[in-house]
Enzyme design. Structure first.
Site, mmCIF file in Angstrom:
data_model
loop_
_atom_site.group_PDB
_atom_site.id
_atom_site.type_symbol
_atom_site.label_atom_id
_atom_site.label_comp_id
_atom_site.label_asym_id
_atom_site.label_seq_id
_atom_site.Cartn_x
_atom_site.Cartn_y
_atom_site.Cartn_z
ATOM 1 C CG ASP A 181 -1.829 1.137 1.359
ATOM 2 O OD1 ASP A 181 -1.965 1.894 0.385
ATOM 3 O OD2 ASP A 181 -2.413 1.323 2.450
ATOM 4 C CD GLU A 231 -4.451 7.332 0.320
ATOM 5 O OE1 GLU A 231 -5.640 6.943 0.293
ATOM 6 O OE2 GLU A 231 -3.585 6.789 1.046
ATOM 7 C CD GLU A 232 -1.600 5.155 3.598
ATOM 8 O OE1 GLU A 232 -2.643 5.271 4.284
ATOM 9 O OE2 GLU A 232 -1.322 4.130 2.955
ATOM 10 C CG HIS A 234 -2.390 0.602 6.958
ATOM 11 N ND1 HIS A 234 -2.910 1.776 7.457
ATOM 12 C CD2 HIS A 234 -2.234 0.814 5.625
ATOM 13 C CE1 HIS A 234 -3.061 2.655 6.482
ATOM 14 N NE2 HIS A 234 -2.656 2.076 5.349
#
Length: 325
Positions: free
Chosen positions: A161, A191-192, A300
């Site tokens: 990711d 983005e995270e 994650h």
């Protein structure tokens, strides 16, 4: 493809510190681009010029991680999270800083459920003075990157990711033969931590069509939330997540193109999380948006799992959309 993934995954790029991963990607795409721009927030905008509709594909370069916030007298480093950290998954995991300093993320009390505010990084230092020779306040750490092949075409590692989305965009760009569309392959930042990079770049490009490339959850593991997506079932075409409702016309067109080109796909409704598609939808004059996702288990964590067969389908679909939308 595995060699490209290794190159991307083993380059540190926590949210807000994407310089190194951006340079790696830039070298990969330069031979295939008509124009490359890095904007003020660090997004890499790769253009393949055309006179048709403006199509923006977007995958984020950043990964979750940790900021060093305090070093105590014994040399232990307190941290704050960057992005959606799961302390249980991260506990006792190997971490590495931007400068290559390794350590382990440890709970203060191993008998209690880990909480990030009660965890520290042990780099092996014997004192604050020794630790400060290698780590400064504000330095970033990430969970140590890895990739390992399992049975068949399954792989575990991190950070799939969203380095897998970046790899798909790079390969699709290489595979695009001829199109009238004005194509933008965007590798976004932050983005995270709330899709911060994709917001300004979506206004810059102001696409007619926006398609995000990212990972998504699955419903085929013990304890998974019910979801009509499984690893190995093909890439997915997003209908909805918590941040976007995809354009029905675009979703149907994507499915038609997938079927015409014998791409294996699944329909995706994600009940949690979101992608950069939400930024593209509301920028400028607005855009039709959706996403192509890679089914990923244990997102994650230190052992995110994908199937390379799904990745290959996503590369094929992305290139076909670039040529045929």
């Amino acid at each position: 493809m595995i060699d490209l993934l290794k190159k991307l995954m083993f380059t540190c790029g926590v949210s807000g510190r994407e310089d190194k991963i951006r340079e790696v990607i830039k070298k990969e795409v330069e031979p295939y681009a008509d124009e490359i721009i890095t904007d003020p927030v660090g997004n890499l905008i790769v253009r393949k010029k055309g006179n048709g509709k403006k199509i923006m594909f977007c995958a984020h370069m950043d990964e979750i991680g940790f900021f060093a916030t305090y070093i105590d007298e014994s040399g232990y480093i307190k941290v704050s999270g960057i992005g959606g950290i799961n302390p249980v998954s991260a506990a006792f995991g190997e971490v590495v800083s931007e400068s290559g300093v390794y350590g382990v993320l440890v709970p203060e009390d191993s008998k209690e459920t880990p909480k990030l505010e009660n965890m520290y990084i042990d780099i092996g230092a014997k004192s604050k003075k020794q630790a400060e020779k290698s780590v400064k306040i504000g330095d970033c750490f990430v969970c140590a990157p890895k990739i390992r092949k399992l049975l068949g075409s399954r792989y575990i590692g991190r950070p799939f990711d969203d380095r897998v989305g970046c790899a798909i965009l790079i390969e699709a760009l290489k595979n695009v033969k001829k199109t009238e569309n004005d194509l933008y392959f965007v590798f976004s930042t932050q983005e995270e931590v709330g899709g911060r990079g994709s917001k300004p770049v979506s206004y810059t490009v102001s696409p007619d069509v926006g398609i995000a490339l990212d990972v998504t959850g699955t419903g085929d593991k013990p304890g998974s939330k019910p979801m009509a997506v499984k690893i190995g079932g093909g890439c997915t075409i997003k209908i909805k997540d918590s941040g976007v409702i995809s354009s029905p016309r675009l979703v149907n067109k994507m499915k038609e193109i997938a079927e015409n080109n014998k791409v294996k796909y699944q329909s995706e409704i994600l009940l949690y999380g979101g992608t950069d598609a939400s930024s593209m939808q509301v920028a400028g004059h607005g855009a039709e948006v959706s996403a192509i996702s890679i089914p990923t288990a244990f997102i994650h964590s230190g052992v995110e799992m994908i199937d390379m067969a799904d990745v290959k389908e996503a590369v094929k679909l992305t290139a076909c959309l670039a040529e045929n939308l």
